[in-house]
Design a protein around this motif. Sequence first.
Motif: not given
Length: 548
Positions: A452-454, A466-467, A481-482, A488-489
Amino acid sequence: MYTALYRRYRPKTFNEIVGQDHIVKILKNQIITGKTAHAYLFCGTRGTGKTSAARIFAKGVNCLSKEEKPCGKCENCRSIQQGIFFDVIEIDAASNNRVDNIRELRESVKYPPAAGLCKVYIIDEVHMLSTGAFNALLKTLEEPPEHVIFILATTEPHKLPATILSRCLRLDFRRVPEQKIREKLTEICEELGLEYEDSAVSLIAANGDGSVRDALSILEQCISSGEKTLMRKDVVDILGTAGEDVFLRITDRVFKGDTAGAFMVVEEIARDGKDMMQFIKDWTYHFRNIMMSKFAEKLEDIMNMSCENVEKVKAQGAEMGMEFISAALTELSSTLNKARYSSQARTLLEVSILKLSHPAVSDEREAVLQRIEKIERTLASGNSHDKVYTGNAPGKGEKIGDKTEETVQSVKMTVTEELPEKEEDPAEKEEYPAGAAHGSEKTPEKLWAEAFALSVKDRASLKIFTDDVVVKGLQADTLLLEVSSELKKNMMEKNAALIEKHLENLRGKKTRIHAALSKVGPDNGGDEKDTKTLLEELLGADKLTVIE
């Protein structure tokens, strides 16, 4: 008695006509071969030589010389030059535009030449004739007697009826190039024994705007002060324009978004009594020079300025993108056109400054391109932050006239600024070792965090997750993932390819992601409840009413 320069240096032969070689060639050939037309239409802007060419042509067809015509020495040439030749009749259509005036002309056409070889009628500003006068002229213009030639001169040929245009040989006089005007002015200064700076002559030629007569009128203004040397600063004062340093300053402030500072420059110009129309025109020309500095060579000749100023313009242009330059040229050209019909040229200029320094207030295409270009630069750098400007704008406390004005921005502006790229620390830089086992010891949470950071570095919009992502585990080659909302999905699915690329680099093999909606409460009512919660967060709980 003193004679104005434009009259004293009016061309007397074809060779003295400046910048109209294509027309001179046609007229000289027709005189030599004797194949002259019965009616000519001379079109072109003011001061390009239409009336002078008509008089010289009238001398040519009536010249008694056996050699080159007009000779300027025979009795007919001298009489035409002095304006006393009976068979060359000049008519000002602006003051003789009625039907009766044209009827008188038709009657006089019947009579043969009194002293010359043919009669020449020069009708100046012919577009001013009334409709009735044009109709009265039609038949005579189409089939005049053999000894008659009509020369119609106009600055606005589009106002002439098609029936008149079709009966004439049309010759279009072009604007005279600056270089030709400069050569003519230099020749006149030397003849007058006047010392001059090349830059001063060049500035006069540029402001002549293709008109030799206008350039000569400006030159006459400059030498009327009695100074023995023609200096650039004197020409600048007479024209009411500003020096190059002023344009460099105001351009720099507008480009950096310092609206208040740019307004202060305008105040200085107004306080010095400079003409706002001339300033807008010259500032537009300054941006044209900036544009040329990006593409052209030998800029000293193109820009018509000193080598020092050329370097300053090049340095300024190197900082700017073509989006800003194009927007400035479009905006200032539009402002100049509006200012011609307004008594508030300064206000129009200040509005243009506001639009250029803050593209967000303008919906013009160029302004939108500027904003997009800035966003693209910021995202490409991978380093951006939001900075909020409030309170005092630049320029607080500066004097305007006899008053001190506190310039305060009442609107908060959130702008995205590009930050300098951060140098990478070799110790922090992580390479992707080859091999399928790479990343095998990492937990699913750690694997997601690194991928995710990359991904955020490549696409800043992913910061929305992010959160808000819960890692449920890793099954075979799928990371589960959820996320909390359908919106957002969908975003996660659209950006899946980018994230999966980094997962593959981290694990050494292809890894898919699968995003599902979070389960909230019994009966799988998560979608409905999650949407309701999201709307309440956006609108406020008291603003939302759910109808069962």
